[in-house]
Motif scaffolding. Structure first.
Motif, PDB file in Angstrom:
ATOM      1  N   HIS A  94    -113.110  28.816 -34.670  1.00 40.62           N
ATOM      2  CA  HIS A  94    -113.716  30.050 -34.051  1.00 40.62           C
ATOM      3  C   HIS A  94    -113.149  31.784 -34.110  1.00 40.62           C
ATOM      4  O   HIS A  94    -113.358  32.146 -35.054  1.00 40.62           O
ATOM      5  CB  HIS A  94    -114.520  29.814 -32.921  1.00 40.62           C
ATOM      6  CG  HIS A  94    -115.482  31.004 -32.808  1.00 40.62           C
ATOM      7  ND1 HIS A  94    -116.561  30.315 -33.131  1.00 40.62           N
ATOM      8  CD2 HIS A  94    -115.680  31.201 -32.551  1.00 40.62           C
ATOM      9  CE1 HIS A  94    -117.551  31.851 -32.982  1.00 40.62           C
ATOM     10  NE2 HIS A  94    -117.079  32.152 -31.924  1.00 40.62           N
ATOM     11  N   HIS A 109    -116.212  34.041 -35.549  1.00 41.82           N
ATOM     12  CA  HIS A 109    -115.995  35.095 -34.334  1.00 41.82           C
ATOM     13  C   HIS A 109    -116.058  37.033 -34.775  1.00 41.82           C
ATOM     14  O   HIS A 109    -117.212  36.994 -34.081  1.00 41.82           O
ATOM     15  CB  HIS A 109    -114.863  34.497 -33.593  1.00 41.82           C
ATOM     16  CG  HIS A 109    -115.117  35.444 -32.616  1.00 41.82           C
ATOM     17  ND1 HIS A 109    -116.027  35.339 -31.635  1.00 41.82           N
ATOM     18  CD2 HIS A 109    -114.287  36.551 -31.852  1.00 41.82           C
ATOM     19  CE1 HIS A 109    -115.791  36.023 -29.702  1.00 41.82           C
ATOM     20  NE2 HIS A 109    -114.876  37.051 -30.233  1.00 41.82           N
ATOM     21  N   ASP A 135    -121.886  31.100 -36.205  1.00 39.33           N
ATOM     22  CA  ASP A 135    -122.195  32.119 -35.353  1.00 39.33           C
ATOM     23  C   ASP A 135    -123.738  32.769 -35.877  1.00 39.33           C
ATOM     24  O   ASP A 135    -124.165  34.061 -36.614  1.00 39.33           O
ATOM     25  CB  ASP A 135    -121.281  33.852 -35.794  1.00 39.33           C
ATOM     26  CG  ASP A 135    -120.006  33.722 -35.555  1.00 39.33           C
ATOM     27  OD1 ASP A 135    -119.793  33.296 -34.677  1.00 39.33           O
ATOM     28  OD2 ASP A 135    -120.024  33.549 -36.433  1.00 39.33           O
ATOM     29  N   ASP A 137    -120.787  29.072 -32.442  1.00 39.54           N
ATOM     30  CA  ASP A 137    -122.039  30.180 -31.882  1.00 39.54           C
ATOM     31  C   ASP A 137    -122.779  29.948 -32.791  1.00 39.54           C
ATOM     32  O   ASP A 137    -124.234  30.948 -32.783  1.00 39.54           O
ATOM     33  CB  ASP A 137    -120.749  32.109 -31.988  1.00 39.54           C
ATOM     34  CG  ASP A 137    -120.124  32.508 -30.888  1.00 39.54           C
ATOM     35  OD1 ASP A 137    -119.966  31.897 -30.178  1.00 39.54           O
ATOM     36  OD2 ASP A 137    -119.565  33.662 -31.754  1.00 39.54           O
ATOM     37  N   GLU A 191    -117.702  29.893 -28.035  1.00 43.41           N
ATOM     38  CA  GLU A 191    -117.567  30.496 -27.087  1.00 43.41           C
ATOM     39  C   GLU A 191    -119.522  30.846 -26.247  1.00 43.41           C
ATOM     40  O   GLU A 191    -119.384  30.699 -25.357  1.00 43.41           O
ATOM     41  CB  GLU A 191    -116.913  31.964 -26.604  1.00 43.41           C
ATOM     42  CG  GLU A 191    -118.119  33.101 -26.543  1.00 43.41           C
ATOM     43  CD  GLU A 191    -117.474  33.552 -28.925  1.00 43.41           C
ATOM     44  OE1 GLU A 191    -117.418  32.951 -29.067  1.00 43.41           O
ATOM     45  OE2 GLU A 191    -117.880  34.977 -28.867  1.00 43.41           O
ATOM     46  N   HIS A 192    -119.963  30.983 -27.333  1.00 43.34           N
ATOM     47  CA  HIS A 192    -121.521  31.188 -26.579  1.00 43.34           C
ATOM     48  C   HIS A 192    -122.202  29.292 -26.452  1.00 43.34           C
ATOM     49  O   HIS A 192    -122.863  29.846 -25.812  1.00 43.34           O
ATOM     50  CB  HIS A 192    -122.375  31.833 -28.213  1.00 43.34           C
ATOM     51  CG  HIS A 192    -122.026  33.386 -27.519  1.00 43.34           C
ATOM     52  ND1 HIS A 192    -122.966  34.314 -26.453  1.00 43.34           N
ATOM     53  CD2 HIS A 192    -120.944  34.324 -28.162  1.00 43.34           C
ATOM     54  CE1 HIS A 192    -122.372  35.399 -27.288  1.00 43.34           C
ATOM     55  NE2 HIS A 192    -121.179  35.607 -28.145  1.00 43.34           N
TER      56      HIS A 192
END
Ligand SMILES: [Fe+2]
Ligand SMILES: [Fe+2]
Length: 377
Positions: A239, A275, A75, A113, A143-144
């Motif tokens: 994640h 996440h 992240d 991420d 997801e990013h």
């Protein structure tokens, strides 16, 4: 009772039956820097589940593996340097700290991420910064990283989003929990940038319940574990958490019950996930889940669903851009226990020291926001 609570209660009755917790002796010291999240050591299992007939044999056979450490960073949410560099310093610091580990980590897992808007330049910047870690690196997507080009660039840089390897008596599995979102873009005629923008919202009112493992990957997981002794340690990286914490923020995978079905026969499973950007701990059946810190920013705890077994992290100093963020060292010791050490930048104390330090301990009922109530689940 709401429908969600009813489902939760039923799930708890099925999944949290007496005697199936991983280790009832687990203690989390509120003051300690080390969050000891002990895996099922075989000796502990022997005390807890005396009905297990072959346990001592298994213990002798497998406890001889040398202890080892690995590191987790996730992240980082990097923007391209031409936009801003506000998250670069923090991942750079994490990278330097991982590289300074002595003895060195056996490997680094990057938990997703890496990018903020999924741009090739962001992903490449992450690779560039992580080059400073000289040990082996493995990656799972967030997801990013994914929804600008549906994983094309990520795949070019890092390969398959799910994988497995065995290391010193532990089976490690990397799962992809991000790529199987229901298609929310085609009907809406969204551009790739718009698709990514919606995905970047914490409240996924448009992107929906995107976090999931998917039937094909569940089948793969089952096959991957088929030749693994059920008492030996399994560590699953994902994640998103592999249980239901807070669906409106995708602090779950929507098929977590199926994941649990596949993992249920294995008595020594730890899920390590990103996440949520916060200290988290939970147990489902015999699986432990440990949530990792982000290097970018800390999310608040969700308004409901925080696992009872979680000792909350300290409240973050908003004036300190490094506070509440960090990375983790995980140690697998000679008796197959895993200890997680959060390295929160600049903090010696990570976990809340008193109930008053967290809104979770306040008696009032926290209300979900309007956006959360619109969630169809
Ligand atoms: Fe994130
Ligand atoms: Fe994420």
């Amino acid at each position: 009772m709401s429908e969600l609570n009813k489902v939760r209660r039923e799930m708890a009755a099925v999944l949290q039956q007496p005697g199936v917790r991983p280790d009832p002796k687990l203690k989390i010291d509120r003051r300690t820097f080390v969050h000891r999240s002990c895996l099922l050591g075989a000796a502990t299992v022997a005390e807890t589940f005396a009905w297990w007939p072959l346990l001592n044999t298994i213990d002798v056979a497998y406890a001889a593996e040398a202890p080892f450490k690995f590191a987790w960073i996730s992240d980082t949410h990097l923007y391209e340097k031409s936009v801003n560099t506000r998250f670069v310093d923090k991942v750079t610091r994490a990278v330097q700290e991982v590289q300074a580990m002595s003895p060195p980590a056996d490997f680094l897992i990057f938990g997703g991420d890496i990018a903020q808007l999924g741009k090739p330049g962001e992903l490449e910047l992450g690779v560039e910064i992580l080059k400073e870690v000289k040990t082996r690196k493995v990656f799972i997507p967030g997801e990013h990283d994914w929804y600008l080009d549906l994983g094309k660039k990520w795949g070019q840089l890092f390969g398959e989003p799910h994988w497995t390897f065995d290391h010193k008596g532990v089976r490690f599995i990397g799962l992809d929990t991000v790529s199987r979102a229901p298609d929310y873009w085609t009907m809406r005629k969204l551009s790739p940038e718009e698709r990514m923008d919606y995905m970047a919202d914490l409240d996924g009112n448009i992107a929906g319940p995107w976090a999931g493992v998917g039937r094909d990957q569940l089948d793969w997981l089952q096959k991957t574990l088929a030749n693994w002794d059920k008492a030996r340690p399994v560590i699953v990286f994902s994640h998103n958490p592999l249980y239901e914490y807070y669906p409106p923020w995708n602090f779950w995978v929507r098929d977590w019950r199926d994941v649990n079905e596949v993992l249920k026969p294995y008595t020594n499973v730890t899920n390590i996930h990103g996440h949520c950007h916060q200290v988290l701990y939970n147990e489902i059946g015999r699986m432990r889940s440990i949530g990792m810190l982000a290097t970018s920013w800390p999310w608040p705890y969700a308004p409901e669903g925080v696992p009872k077994l979680t000792t909350p992290m300290i409240r973050v100093d908003p004036g300190d851009p490094f506070d509440g963020m960090g990375w983790s060292t995980l140690t697998v010791n000679a008796t197959d226990r895993v200890e997680n050490e959060y390295h929160m930048f600049g903090r010696k104390v990570v976990l809340a020291e008193s109930p008053a330090d967290s809104s979770l301990s306040q008696p009032e009922i926290l209300r979900a926001r309007i956006a959360d109530k619109m969630w169809p689940y």
